[in-house]
Design a protein around this motif. Sequence first.
Motif, PDB file in Angstrom:
ATOM      1  N   ASN A 270      20.923  47.866  47.863  1.00 42.56           N
ATOM      2  CA  ASN A 270      19.834  48.147  48.804  1.00 42.56           C
ATOM      3  C   ASN A 270      19.724  47.073  49.885  1.00 42.56           C
ATOM      4  O   ASN A 270      18.640  46.629  50.232  1.00 42.56           O
ATOM      5  CB  ASN A 270      18.506  48.328  48.063  1.00 42.56           C
ATOM      6  N   HIS A 271      20.891  46.691  50.428  1.00 41.30           N
ATOM      7  CA  HIS A 271      20.945  45.645  51.452  1.00 41.30           C
ATOM      8  C   HIS A 271      20.772  46.203  52.855  1.00 41.30           C
ATOM      9  O   HIS A 271      20.518  45.448  53.785  1.00 41.30           O
ATOM     10  CB  HIS A 271      22.263  44.877  51.370  1.00 41.30           C
ATOM     11  N   GLY A 272      20.931  47.504  53.027  1.00 41.07           N
ATOM     12  CA  GLY A 272      20.719  48.121  54.328  1.00 41.07           C
ATOM     13  C   GLY A 272      21.914  48.078  55.266  1.00 41.07           C
ATOM     14  O   GLY A 272      21.805  48.469  56.425  1.00 41.07           O
ATOM     15  N   ILE A 273      23.056  47.611  54.802  1.00 39.12           N
ATOM     16  CA  ILE A 273      24.256  47.568  55.644  1.00 39.12           C
ATOM     17  C   ILE A 273      24.995  48.894  55.465  1.00 39.12           C
ATOM     18  O   ILE A 273      25.294  49.295  54.342  1.00 39.12           O
ATOM     19  CB  ILE A 273      25.168  46.382  55.266  1.00 39.12           C
ATOM     20  N   CYS A 274      25.301  49.559  56.576  1.00 38.28           N
ATOM     21  CA  CYS A 274      25.928  50.881  56.488  1.00 38.28           C
ATOM     22  C   CYS A 274      27.354  50.775  55.940  1.00 38.28           C
ATOM     23  O   CYS A 274      28.033  49.760  56.099  1.00 38.28           O
ATOM     24  CB  CYS A 274      25.909  51.585  57.836  1.00 38.28           C
ATOM     25  N   GLN A 275      27.794  51.850  55.296  1.00 40.24           N
ATOM     26  CA  GLN A 275      29.094  51.875  54.640  1.00 40.24           C
ATOM     27  C   GLN A 275      30.238  51.644  55.620  1.00 40.24           C
ATOM     28  O   GLN A 275      31.214  50.971  55.294  1.00 40.24           O
ATOM     29  CB  GLN A 275      29.296  53.199  53.899  1.00 40.24           C
TER      30      GLN A 275
ATOM     31  N   ASP B 197      18.621  43.507  43.617  1.00 37.02           N
ATOM     32  CA  ASP B 197      18.134  44.585  44.475  1.00 37.02           C
ATOM     33  C   ASP B 197      17.319  43.972  45.609  1.00 37.02           C
ATOM     34  O   ASP B 197      16.243  43.419  45.390  1.00 37.02           O
ATOM     35  CB  ASP B 197      17.278  45.543  43.654  1.00 37.02           C
TER      36      ASP B 197
ATOM     37  N   LYS C 166      11.453  43.714  51.381  1.00 38.37           N
ATOM     38  CA  LYS C 166      10.638  44.414  52.380  1.00 38.37           C
ATOM     39  C   LYS C 166       9.257  44.768  51.844  1.00 38.37           C
ATOM     40  O   LYS C 166       8.449  45.338  52.553  1.00 38.37           O
ATOM     41  CB  LYS C 166      11.350  45.687  52.830  1.00 38.37           C
TER      42      LYS C 166
ATOM     43  N   ALA D 175      15.813  45.461  48.004  1.00 31.37           N
ATOM     44  CA  ALA D 175      14.722  46.303  48.504  1.00 31.37           C
ATOM     45  C   ALA D 175      13.379  45.587  48.398  1.00 31.37           C
ATOM     46  O   ALA D 175      12.494  45.787  49.233  1.00 31.37           O
ATOM     47  CB  ALA D 175      14.683  47.623  47.744  1.00 31.37           C
TER      48      ALA D 175
END
Length: 90
Positions: free
Chosen positions: A59-64, A27, A32, A29
């Motif tokens: 929870n890598h923050g890359i959009c689908q 994870d 940060k 997240a």
Amino acid sequence: MFLNVYKIPTSYRPSLSPEIANVPVVDLAGLKQGSEQRSLVIEAIRKASRRNGFFQVINHGICQSMLDGALSSAFEFFRFANFKESEVHV
């Protein structure tokens, strides 16, 4: 031929059997958050890399849509199995 020093002992190799395969999940997240959480994420990555050689991240923050585009491009690239390396320009 590989030197024995570079071979992972059989007892430490991950099983490839789908019934018992255990892919580590990391994870991101925690990266940060504070330094303590960041250290835990880094340690999880280190352990998964050394033990399994791979891991899944969440929870890598890359959009689908970005992930879908990358996967589509990879499928398109590898669909042509008979390409010559000299024809591939990166």
